[in-house]
Design an enzyme around this catalytic site. Structure first.
Site, short mmCIF file in Angstrom:
data_model
loop_
_atom_site.label_atom_id
_atom_site.label_comp_id
_atom_site.label_asym_id
_atom_site.label_seq_id
_atom_site.Cartn_x
_atom_site.Cartn_y
_atom_site.Cartn_z
CD GLN A 234 -9.68 -7.11 -2.44
OE1 GLN A 234 -9.28 -5.95 -2.30
NE2 GLN A 234 -10.02 -7.95 -1.56
CG HIS A 236 -13.12 -3.08 -4.63
ND1 HIS A 236 -14.59 -2.56 -4.94
CD2 HIS A 236 -12.71 -2.65 -3.69
CE1 HIS A 236 -14.99 -2.06 -3.68
NE2 HIS A 236 -13.88 -1.93 -2.97
CG LEU A 250 -12.56 1.46 -5.49
CD1 LEU A 250 -12.43 0.01 -6.01
CD2 LEU A 250 -11.60 1.91 -4.15
C1 LIG Z 1 -8.86 3.37 -5.67
C2 LIG Z 1 -8.28 2.81 -4.41
C3 LIG Z 1 -8.83 2.62 -3.29
C4 LIG Z 1 -8.29 1.99 -2.04
N1 LIG Z 1 -8.84 2.06 -0.85
C5 LIG Z 1 -8.17 1.48 -0.04
C6 LIG Z 1 -8.92 1.43 1.28
O1 LIG Z 1 -9.44 2.13 1.67
N2 LIG Z 1 -8.00 0.86 2.49
C7 LIG Z 1 -7.14 -0.08 2.09
O2 LIG Z 1 -6.40 -0.54 3.31
N3 LIG Z 1 -6.54 -0.10 1.09
C8 LIG Z 1 -7.19 0.47 0.09
N4 LIG Z 1 -6.66 0.32 -1.36
C9 LIG Z 1 -5.31 -0.38 -1.66
C10 LIG Z 1 -4.23 0.43 -1.07
O3 LIG Z 1 -4.31 1.74 -1.53
C11 LIG Z 1 -2.81 -0.03 -1.99
O4 LIG Z 1 -2.79 -1.23 -1.79
C12 LIG Z 1 -1.76 0.41 -1.32
O5 LIG Z 1 -1.85 2.18 -1.14
C13 LIG Z 1 -0.56 0.25 -1.80
O6 LIG Z 1 0.52 1.07 -1.48
P1 LIG Z 1 2.06 0.64 -1.45
O7 LIG Z 1 2.97 1.55 -0.66
O8 LIG Z 1 2.37 -0.69 -1.66
O9 LIG Z 1 2.20 1.12 -3.21
P2 LIG Z 1 1.69 2.25 -4.01
O10 LIG Z 1 1.07 3.26 -3.09
O11 LIG Z 1 1.29 1.78 -5.11
O12 LIG Z 1 3.22 3.09 -4.64
C14 LIG Z 1 4.00 2.34 -5.15
C15 LIG Z 1 5.29 3.16 -5.47
O13 LIG Z 1 6.20 2.48 -6.12
C16 LIG Z 1 6.67 3.26 -7.26
N5 LIG Z 1 7.22 2.59 -8.29
C17 LIG Z 1 6.60 1.42 -8.73
N6 LIG Z 1 7.17 0.85 -9.67
C18 LIG Z 1 8.58 1.60 -9.63
C19 LIG Z 1 9.71 1.50 -10.66
N7 LIG Z 1 9.87 0.59 -11.57
N8 LIG Z 1 10.59 2.36 -10.42
C20 LIG Z 1 10.65 3.33 -9.46
N9 LIG Z 1 9.50 3.45 -8.64
C21 LIG Z 1 8.41 2.46 -8.87
C22 LIG Z 1 5.55 4.34 -7.59
O14 LIG Z 1 6.01 5.12 -8.30
C23 LIG Z 1 4.71 4.41 -6.30
O15 LIG Z 1 5.53 5.73 -5.83
C24 LIG Z 1 -7.23 1.04 -2.38
C25 LIG Z 1 -6.50 1.31 -3.67
C26 LIG Z 1 -7.12 1.85 -4.59
C27 LIG Z 1 -6.48 1.80 -6.00
#
Ligand SMILES: Cc1cc2nc3c(=O)[nH]c(=O)nc-3n(C[C@H](O)[C@H](O)[C@H](O)COP(=O)(O)OP(=O)(O)OC[C@H]3O[C@@H](n4cnc5c(N)ncnc54)[C@H](O)[C@@H]3O)c2cc1C
Ligand code: SF4
Ligand code: SF4
Ligand code: FES
Lengths: 605, 252
Positions: A234, A236, A250
């Site tokens: 995606q 944005h 963003l």
């Molecule tokens: C600026 C921004 C705004 C957004 N706004 C929205 C919104 O309004 N609404 C919405 O629904 N979505 C939104 N998104 C998308 C959404 O925030 C993300 O897709 C989501 O937070 C991802 O969550 P997650 O738990 O999958 O991973 P993340 O929150 O990315 O966490 C990943 C975790 O994995 C850990 N990790 C990664 N690799 C390793 C490794 N090799 N070893 C150990 N740990 C590791 C990292 O340290 C982290 O703790 C937004 C994204 C961004 C960037």
């Protein structure tokens, strides 16, 4: 040479964003021992950056909403390549997950009658996003963190997993290094949940932080898991474009949800010029109707700025290409015009979009209550990811689960805004529950010490490369430039083939990446280790994109600019072959359940 | 483009020295960009924490020309570059390497605060009703990005090292968010006085000045909490009242 410390858990969660935290909370609640690893400090994961909100059909702001409409919207947004069962579970379970956050202390904005308020977002038929101003992600991660620290799981902050380990076919553990002193740790586990987030750092212009290097994608791939839909990224539509140092950061879609309009250099609202057929019946065809929608008129249709992200992003690219862009190569996003409609317009903007106001004021020197923002597309989210079972979130590797952005399926070819935060908690919970169940039925696996040593040697290689090695930051920049140029928002056969060749060259350079000085908190070393993951993920993206000879969702192929029905029946899957090379194939989409098909048709009317 | 010299504290643990690096400054650059430029060009092992680059995650705290700031939100135009720009790690925390410090004590402090304890749901479907104006009151505190700049500047921690007896301004903000949460029923007042050291705070307001989220830490969080402590411990009437009516939320 046993130079690592060993830890044992029933369930190991890798990643502490919304998905990982929710999974750890759930798994702990079953009484299993749980470890949680993350690359940064607790509470700093990507999730903290989410702004706009979290989609859930609670019907608080519009009582016509229910799970079936949310389901249909998600499928339409995903251009029907979604795992329909996941889309169904997501739509049904999201409201309960939002309420649960409230029960754990989250404080959402309210409606007049004191319920959780919901806002407009692109592709959602009704007002559906629970939110807290424009810092919803902070509210979510802090709530999960503050609740989680009392649930008994053990947290390993600033640890990075470099490889997964197996015992025969099943998952057995993870090998990690600890940032502060560079020491190695072996985590043995009966079940592992990957919740590592996205891959934006494969590209130069991205909203993702340094963490978004697709580690989970690459780790799972190398452990034998199947990856799906990796051509779908995606972009944005609204990232900052100026000044250069903030390029890609963003600008929430919430700006458009609150009435922000997109204009080209001629001042024209160009989004009215190109409304896709599938959306004409629900899109306003004049400015006056668009505004009525924003202020909650149920008879009005959505303004075209709230069309799906893939479409809006491409319209912006078109305007810029055809010479109607802003001075720094974007277009204008104008929220100050609402002052013509609302007498306390400036205050309204500051109240509804406080962090956008600050972001532009402090980083760009722009007062958004008076001036337009310059915006352009930024690499934001990966729809593709680890293929998992819809109910349990287990991959084809027994004991290896995935949830959140690193898992694929829910979003198909394009994700609707707000559907990620809900995804994290719906499937984070499920992954935690089923991983704990799985672990309860397993004995502790055995780990092949020889394999661990091999991984350790590989991880230390950058220190041995010494003087003739290459600066890892340079290799990373070159990869990001190349992917941006060749496999970005508009793709061609020629560029994608070029990218594939270029990746081979970059791999050779990555093998010579160097690190120096000691292992304590060493970013050069870390970047050298990241390269393998970035390269694996980039290759998945390029190989998947090359063979999808059509345009759909996040994948726009300039040689085949139309959507093609016959490509709508399969998903791309990628796997590692026995010889270590990457194999791409097509997987038929299972026939959709009749009742769900009926819902889709009902919503097309 | 102009070239500016950066003086950066480099070292492992307490061993280290100041190193100077030249950086080309372009329009709109922030200090974190300069650090990254040094990393990419001169010192790939220069340790620094960051994530969001937009003031949302609170990772990149450091002392810039002696001022506690977020590096990603400090534009080069706003600082004095006539002298070399100094960047050093937060002083109140043990040093790990270069600009990175060990902030883990904060996570331990937080754990000592009694977690959120909601009243029974208001509606049969398990949900609550809250007014926006009640919600607005705690949202100020919930904006906290845990950058720990306030902890860094508070003299009770920085100069008097009371880490074991005093939870610091960040955690008073956290406690205030819970205490003023419209649904919460727990009582944290006794902990504040007995184990969390709120009495050490002499309202210097340094924490408020440092907060990048502009949270009025002293006026809106600490002083009201201090008042509760006074009410509870020194005012016999309130105490008596409390015996009959343990729910404190009515007075919030
Ligand atoms: C600026 C921004 C705004 C957004 N706004 C929205 C919104 O309004 N609404 C919405 O629904 N979505 C939104 N998104 C998308 C959404 O925030 C993300 O897709 C989501 O937070 C991802 O969550 P997650 O738990 O999958 O991973 P993340 O929150 O990315 O966490 C990943 C975790 O994995 C850990 N990790 C990664 N690799 C390793 C490794 N090799 N070893 C150990 N740990 C590791 C990292 O340290 C982290 O703790 C937004 C994204 C961004 C960037
Ligand atoms: S007001 Fe209190 S908490 Fe804040 S810096 Fe001063 S002494 Fe520390
Ligand atoms: S209260 Fe302010 S200064 Fe303190 S940690 Fe939170 S955001 Fe940082
Ligand atoms: S990098 Fe997130 S606050 Fe500076």
């Amino acid at each position: 040479m046993s130079s690592y410390q060993t830890h044992e858990f029933d369930v190991l969660v890798i990643g502490a964003g919304g998905a990982g935290l929710r999974a750890a909370i759930e798994a702990s609640s079953t009484g299993q021992s749980v470890g949680l690893i993350c690359k940064s400090l607790l509470g700093k994961a990507h999730t903290v950056m989410a702004e706009g909100g979290m989609a859930a059909a609670m019907g608080n702001s519009d009582d016509r909403d229910d799970w079936s409409t949310h389901f249909a919207d998600t499928m339409r947004g995903g251009q029907y390549l979604n795992d329909w069962r996941m889309a169904e579970l997501h739509a049904k379970e999201a409201p309960a997950r939002v309420r649960e956050l409230e029960a754990w202390g989250a404080v959402f904005d309210r409606t007049q009658d004191g319920k959780i308020n919901q806002r407009n977002f692109g592709g959602h038929k009704y007002r559906r996003l629970a939110h807290v101003g424009d810092r919803t992600g902070l509210e979510m991660i802090r709530t999960l963190q503050d609740h989680g620290i009392h649930q008994g799981f053990e947290v390993f902050m600033e640890y990075t997993v470099v490889e997964l380990l197996k015992d025969g076919d099943r998952i057995a553990g993870a090998f990690a290094y600890e940032r502060n002193h560079g020491r190695f740790h072996l985590f043995k586990a009966k079940a592992i949940i990957l919740a590592t987030g996205g891959v934006g750092r494969c590209y130069k212009i991205t909203s993702n932080s340094w963490e978004g290097t697709g580690d989970g994608h690459a780790l799972a791939y190398r452990a034998g898991a199947m990856m799906r839909d990796m051509e779908f990224l995606q972009f944005h539509p609204t990232g900052m474009v100026w000044p250069p140092s903030v390029r890609g950061i963003l600008v929430t879609e919430g700006v458009r949800g609150e009435g922000g309009i997109l204009q080209n250099s001629e001042g024209r609202r160009f989004m009215f010029d190109d409304i896709p057929d599938a959306y004409t019946h629900q899109t306003a065809d004049n400015e006056e109707e668009g505004w009525r929608y924003i202020i909650g008129d149920k008879e009005a249709r959505r303004p075209p700025e709230l069309l799906t992200r893939d479409h809006v992003a491409r319209c912006i690219v078109r305007e810029v290409r055809e010479g109607r862009g802003s001075p720094h190569g974007g277009v204008f996003l104008n929220i100050h015009w609402i002052k013509e409609q609302l007498k306390d317009g400036s205050e309204h903007i500051k109240k509804k979009l406080p962090s956008m106001y600050h972001q532009f004021m402090e980083l760009g020197g722009v007062d958004i209550t008076k001036e337009s923002m310059e915006v352009g597309p930024t690499t934001h989210y990966v729809m593709g990811g680890i293929q998992v079972d819809s109910e349990t979130q287990m991959s084809i590797v027994p004991g290896l689960f995935a949830a959140g952005e690193c898992a694929g399926g829910l979003h198909g070819a394009n994700r609707l805004g707000g559907n990620s935060l809900s995804d994290l908690v719906v499937f984070g919970k499920r992954a935690g529950e089923y991983a704990a169940k799985h672990a309860a039925e397993q004995s502790m696996p055995t780990i092949d010490a020889g394999r661990v040593e091999e991984i350790e040697r590989h991880a230390l290689r950058p220190f041995e490369t010494g003087g003739d090695g290459e600066n890892p930051f340079e290799i990373q920049h070159d990869l990001q430039d190349m992917m941006q140029e060749r496999a970005g928002i508009v793709r061609t056969e020629e560029n994608l083939s070029f990218a594939l060749d270029a990746l081979t060259g970059l791999r050779e350079r990555a093998a010579r990446a160097r690190a120096y000085d000691n292992r304590d908190y060493n970013p050069g070393w870390h970047t050298a280790l990241d390269l393998d993951n970035l390269l694996d993920v980039s290759e998945m993206i390029v190989r998947s994109a090359i063979e999808r000879r059509e345009s759909r969702g996040g994948h726009f192929h300039d040689d085949y600019p139309q959507k093609c029905e016959k490509h709508g029946t399969w998903n791309t899957v990628v796997r590692m072959k026995a010889d270590g090379s990457m194999e791409r194939s097509e997987q038929q989409i299972p026939a959709i359940r009749e009742d769900l098909q009926a819902i889709i048709e009902e919503n097309q009317k | 483009m102009t070239t500016t010299t950066f003086r950066i504290w480099r070292g492992t643990g307490n061993e280290g020295s100041w190193e100077e690096y030249p950086v080309e400054i372009s329009e709109g650059m922030v200090v974190l960009d300069a650090i990254h430029a040094i990393q990419a060009k001169h010192a790939s092992d220069l340790a620094v924490r960051w994530n969001c680059k937009a003031g949302k995650c609170g990772s990149c705290s450091a002392e810039i020309n002696g001022n506690p700031r977020l590096m990603c939100m400090t534009r080069m135009e706003t600082i004095d570059t006539s002298q070399p720009v100094t960047v050093e790690p937060l002083r109140a925390f043990p040093r790990v390497r270069d600009l990175v410090t060990d902030v883990s004590v904060n996570f331990r402090m937080k754990k000592s605060v009694t977690p959120f304890t909601p009243r029974k749901p208001d509606a049969a479907d398990g949900t609550w009703r809250m007014k926006q104006e009640d919600v607005d009151r705690v949202q100020e505190f919930r904006k906290c990005i845990e950058c720990f700049l306030c902890q860094n500047v508070c003299h009770v921690l920085r100069d008097h090292h009371k880490q074991d007896e005093f939870i610091g301004p960040r955690h008073f903000v956290y406690t205030a968010a819970l205490e003023m949460h419209p649904l919460d029923t727990a009582d944290r007042v006794s902990d504040l006085k007995k184990t969390q050291g709120i009495g050490y705070c002499n309202i210097t307001k340094c924490c408020t000045v440092a907060c990048p989220e502009h949270i009025k830490i002293t006026d809106n969080a600490i002083i009201p909490l201090k008042e509760r402590v006074v009410d509870e411990f020194y005012d016999p009437l309130t105490k008596l009242f409390r015996i009959f009516k343990p729910r404190k939320k009515t007075e919030a």
